[in-house]
Design a protein around this motif. Sequence first.
Motif, short mmCIF file in Angstrom:
data_model
loop_
_atom_site.label_atom_id
_atom_site.label_comp_id
_atom_site.label_asym_id
_atom_site.label_seq_id
_atom_site.Cartn_x
_atom_site.Cartn_y
_atom_site.Cartn_z
N ALA A 1 0.85 -1.35 -0.17
CA ALA A 1 -0.09 0.00 0.09
C ALA A 1 0.87 1.33 -0.01
CB ALA A 1 -1.07 0.00 1.20
N PHE A 2 2.05 1.29 0.83
CA PHE A 2 2.98 2.28 0.94
C PHE A 2 3.56 2.54 -0.48
CE2 PHE A 2 2.62 1.58 5.25
CZ PHE A 2 2.85 2.85 6.01
N LEU A 3 3.84 1.43 -1.34
CA LEU A 3 4.76 1.53 -2.40
C LEU A 3 3.78 2.00 -3.53
CD1 LEU A 3 6.82 -1.46 -3.38
CD2 LEU A 3 5.31 -0.45 -5.07
N LYS A 4 2.54 1.43 -3.47
CA LYS A 4 1.78 1.94 -4.44
C LYS A 4 1.36 3.50 -4.52
CE LYS A 4 -3.00 2.93 -5.32
NZ LYS A 4 -3.82 3.82 -4.57
N ASP A 5 1.11 3.91 -3.24
CA ASP A 5 0.87 5.22 -2.92
C ASP A 5 1.90 5.99 -3.47
OD1 ASP A 5 -1.46 4.61 -1.91
OD2 ASP A 5 -0.68 4.72 0.41
N MET A 6 3.18 5.91 -3.26
CA MET A 6 4.56 6.47 -3.63
C MET A 6 5.00 6.81 -4.93
SD MET A 6 6.80 6.38 0.01
CE MET A 6 7.22 4.40 -0.27
N PHE A 7 4.75 5.57 -5.65
CA PHE A 7 5.33 5.32 -7.09
C PHE A 7 4.47 5.47 -8.09
CE2 PHE A 7 8.54 3.90 -3.68
CZ PHE A 7 9.50 4.78 -4.01
N PHE A 8 4.98 5.95 -9.31
CA PHE A 8 4.27 5.92 -10.46
C PHE A 8 4.09 4.35 -11.03
CE2 PHE A 8 5.67 10.33 -10.39
CZ PHE A 8 4.21 10.93 -10.48
N PHE A 9 3.24 3.90 -11.63
CA PHE A 9 2.96 2.85 -12.58
C PHE A 9 4.34 2.10 -13.02
CE2 PHE A 9 1.73 -0.31 -15.59
CZ PHE A 9 0.45 -0.91 -14.87
N HIS A 10 4.87 2.89 -13.91
CA HIS A 10 6.18 2.46 -14.42
C HIS A 10 7.17 2.10 -13.55
CE1 HIS A 10 7.11 6.67 -14.54
NE2 HIS A 10 8.27 6.52 -14.51
N GLU A 11 7.25 2.74 -12.53
CA GLU A 11 8.29 2.75 -11.32
C GLU A 11 8.29 1.25 -10.60
OE1 GLU A 11 9.72 7.13 -10.52
OE2 GLU A 11 7.61 6.44 -9.45
N ARG A 12 7.05 0.64 -10.49
CA ARG A 12 6.75 -0.06 -9.42
C ARG A 12 7.49 -1.55 -9.36
NH1 ARG A 12 0.06 1.10 -9.62
NH2 ARG A 12 0.30 3.20 -8.66
N ALA A 13 7.43 -2.03 -10.41
CA ALA A 13 8.62 -3.29 -10.60
C ALA A 13 9.68 -3.25 -10.00
CB ALA A 13 8.30 -3.84 -11.97
N ARG A 14 10.49 -2.36 -10.16
CA ARG A 14 11.77 -2.03 -9.65
C ARG A 14 11.66 -1.96 -8.30
NH1 ARG A 14 16.54 1.41 -12.89
NH2 ARG A 14 16.73 -0.09 -14.68
N LYS A 15 10.66 -1.09 -7.78
CA LYS A 15 10.52 -0.80 -6.22
C LYS A 15 9.99 -2.21 -5.69
CE LYS A 15 11.51 3.22 -7.76
NZ LYS A 15 13.02 3.59 -7.60
N ILE A 16 9.36 -2.96 -6.24
CA ILE A 16 8.86 -4.30 -5.74
C ILE A 16 10.04 -5.15 -5.77
CG2 ILE A 16 7.70 -6.34 -6.12
CD1 ILE A 16 5.44 -4.54 -7.52
N GLY A 17 11.09 -5.16 -6.44
CA GLY A 17 12.01 -5.98 -6.43
C GLY A 17 12.95 -5.60 -5.43
N LEU A 18 13.22 -4.02 -4.91
CA LEU A 18 14.14 -3.86 -3.91
C LEU A 18 13.37 -4.17 -2.52
CD1 LEU A 18 15.04 -0.25 -5.33
CD2 LEU A 18 16.59 -2.25 -5.03
#
Length: 516
Positions: free
Chosen positions: A176-193
Amino acid sequence: MIERSVTVIPVPDALRVDGGLVLGTEGLASSEGLKLAKDGHTVLIPQPSNHPADCLNWPSAKKHLVLFTIAWGALCADFVGAISSAPIIFQAEEWNLSLDEVNRPTSIVVLILGLFGLVWVPMVSYWGRAPVLFWTEFFSFFFTVGTALSPTYKIYFIMRCLSGAFLTAAQTISLAFLKDMFFFHERARKIGLWACLYICSPYMGPMMGNFVIGKTHRWENIYWMCTGVLGLQLVFLVAFVDETWFNRAIPSQEQPERPQAFLARMSRLVGIWQIQNHTGYFSTIMDTYRALVVVVLQPHFALIALSYFLLFCWIIGINITTSIIFATPVSYGGYGYDNIKVGYLHFSVIVGIILAEFFGHYFNDFLARQYIHKHHGIFKPEARLWPIYIAVVFNVPGLVLVGQTIHHHLNVAGVVMGWGMFGFGIMLSSVAVTAYSLDSFPMAPAEVAAWLNLARTMGGFAVGFFQEPWGKKSGYDVSFGMQGLIAGLSIIPVVLVHLYGARMRLKTSMTYSKDI
């Protein structure tokens, strides 16, 4: 009553196409009025507002400090949950119990980590992201202190279960935090981290636990170390975390004030601000539970969760088998490793997970760019699933290699290689499964995380009861060979989603839009 209108529509109708989104300007007749990424052609989804409290507008450093904090919180859950495999021999001697009895809290805690995620997730939408994270970590810290101070097995059992019930919140609400802060095209990388720490934690815990008990020979010291890990999390929460929920259905001029002073941020961290601004800004209790149920009833998500269930449990099985077999004396058919050597053995899977993160960090974005270019700016979530096919190539032979090595008592290098291969595959699969689920249900990030966490932990809970008896009765070559077969078959639900997922999403879109 004054009718509200949003200042900025998060996903304009022009960006919605059959089962997908327009992420590239080549898919638009005109990009006028749309905000784009720095590359000049990637459309920002959701479209950010101009309000300073919109976390999409936060500085990159602030976003990534919050990302690190939620990843550390996710790490804490399995680090503390899995660490109990290290001291069971010392505890069995102290309490005059069998190894099975002493190890029982471990299986129960795994189950609790899955079930209680379904308890905390609705509170994220009803009360807010920050306070749920803070208070669950706060109570888990003190229950972990209680674990270290436990004078009897019964009290130890109770403290372990209570700490697990609160620790799991960070695993499930992080998305929920990750989805709130990052744009659609950024999320896969942030999920990986995020997933790199998250998936490493079940092995970091036993590794560090074996190191500590191998040097100090006191099981209590393991849980004092856990107390320190959780204490750091409380420091990170106070230092970095703010409420990330920003209700985009409310115009900017009607958004509640969010002062940036330290005490004002603390009021948002502990939930006072959320209570003061609850009406009309946060969901109702009924809506939050309805969303939780609606998500799991969607066939495309249920199939993906089933695949994850069939795959993830075996890495917990390897954890159980290797910890016992390698600690068993050579005269009884084991490898005769002491705690320090068993601890080092866990490095293999951690290295595999980290290598998968390096690979996936760039490969997932490459796949997305190629798909968008090939489909003239349009992106569909099913494009996220391709890495799972690569993962199977590592998962199946990794399991077979571990089984053959243990059964024939071969050199430990076989287990190191096989375990590392399976860790590599698990990491690739986890990021792909999570990214697909989040892309399919962008308004229910915590809900999909809770169900995926339950699928993961239910498999781990079950395998703890039959992994060792199965290996001893049929042979580890047979048991791990069958596990490899099941891991291979787990690709079937993914294939079905790949072929029919878009159709399933379109068919259920009316229910999804109404209830989530």
